[in-house]
Design an enzyme around this catalytic site. Structure first.
Site, PDB file in Angstrom:
ATOM      1  N   ASP B   6       1.031  -1.360   0.306  1.00 35.76           N
ATOM      2  CA  ASP B   6      -0.048   0.402   0.001  1.00 35.76           C
ATOM      3  C   ASP B   6       0.957   0.762   0.379  1.00 35.76           C
ATOM      4  O   ASP B   6       2.000   1.081   0.834  1.00 35.76           O
ATOM      5  CB  ASP B   6      -0.410   0.028   1.433  1.00 35.76           C
ATOM      6  CG  ASP B   6      -1.915   0.996   1.792  1.00 35.76           C
ATOM      7  OD1 ASP B   6      -1.795   1.828   0.412  1.00 35.76           O
ATOM      8  OD2 ASP B   6      -2.141   1.878   2.598  1.00 35.76           O
ATOM      9  N   ASP B   8      -0.385   4.948   0.731  1.00 32.66           N
ATOM     10  CA  ASP B   8      -0.456   6.086   2.226  1.00 32.66           C
ATOM     11  C   ASP B   8      -0.656   5.330   3.595  1.00 32.66           C
ATOM     12  O   ASP B   8      -0.724   4.229   3.586  1.00 32.66           O
ATOM     13  CB  ASP B   8      -1.681   6.728   2.130  1.00 32.66           C
ATOM     14  CG  ASP B   8      -1.750   7.021   1.008  1.00 32.66           C
ATOM     15  OD1 ASP B   8      -1.228   8.224   0.583  1.00 32.66           O
ATOM     16  OD2 ASP B   8      -2.886   7.134   0.259  1.00 32.66           O
TER      17      ASP B   8
END
Lengths: 172, 172
Positions: B6, B8
């Site tokens: 991922d 963020d």
């Protein structure tokens, strides 16, 4: 059931846009019929780079026409399938927002949660993939369906949809 | 082996950017420590919308700092795994190009073919997902690993990485 649908040459007419831009700038009369069995640039191989550069022009992806009947059939398909639009767009950074906005305009019923912009489609997990490129279909683990485009008319070995009416008949 | 990572709060410090922007504009002294166990806005609930709006500001995603040691460890991980960056970015159309450019700057060794911007991650097919949001991990069919972020310190039920050095120890 999860259904992935490609953008370029499946719901968005990139082929037509290449021909239109090329003709407008070179006073030529290239036609879709003439390009059957190959890529647009193969009709004018000395302009291969010129045609490739269309992809980098601001507005190219934003101004594409939807492929005939894609809107009405997809509107029905979303009632029956979990439909995701999956486009291998990462090669063209300017296309990302344009593709998103294009979907907002032409396919507003495809929620942002159901949109995927990626580099390579072999990471997709789902049941059906409709795509015009055999290399995307080859690595997909589910039902792979080739959507007819001028460049793939001689490709064999895949289930094939010739147009969106055909898709309606087969998938609805 | 395919490893999805991922963006963020895993490789990009959105948390820090929210705090920094808020403090700079409100003369406050919010700290990361103070936010432990919740989202940034929960410390200043009357400014929930203000903080949410950061996501729509041009430059927000482009200017994030990389999470400590994410670059050096990922550079090693790409030698061992087929690493893809997978970000649920579709909610923020302006973020798409910014995220692409941010990866070009901070993670140039992650090829565009290995980047995915999507709306929902349950369509990912692969072996490992490292993410800070439990809802993404819950629907993943492979090995789901929670990456520690202030908002998830009380989340249980997942394998957890506290930081990128931890990731190096576990995955290399």
């Amino acid at each position: 059931m999860t259904l992935f649908v490609d953008m370029d040459e499946v719901i968005a007419d990139t082929y037509g846009a290449h021909i239109e831009r090329f003709n407008a700038r070179h006073g030529t009369a290239l036609s879709r019929e003439q390009c059957m069995g190959g890529e647009v640039w193969q009709q004018v191989p000395e302009y291969r780079q010129t045609i490739w550069n269309h992809y980098y022009e601001p507005g190219f992806f934003r101004e594409l026409n939807p492929i005939a009947h894609s809107q009405e059939v997809l509107r029905e398909l979303v009632e029956k399938y979990e439909v995701f639009i999956a486009s291998a767009a990462m090669q063209f950074p300017n296309s990302l927002k344009e593709k998103h906005e294009w979907l907002d305009e032409h396919f507003p019923f495809i929620h942002w949660r159901n949109r995927i912009l990626c580099g390579d489609k072999h990471i997709l997990r789902g049941d059906i993939l409709i795509d015009d490129r055999s290399h995307n279909l080859e690595t997909f683990q589910g039902r792979s369906i080739l959507f007819t485009s001028p460049h793939n008319i001689h490709t064999t070995g895949f289930e094939r949809l010739d147009n969106w009416q055909d898709a309606a008949d087969r998938l609805l």
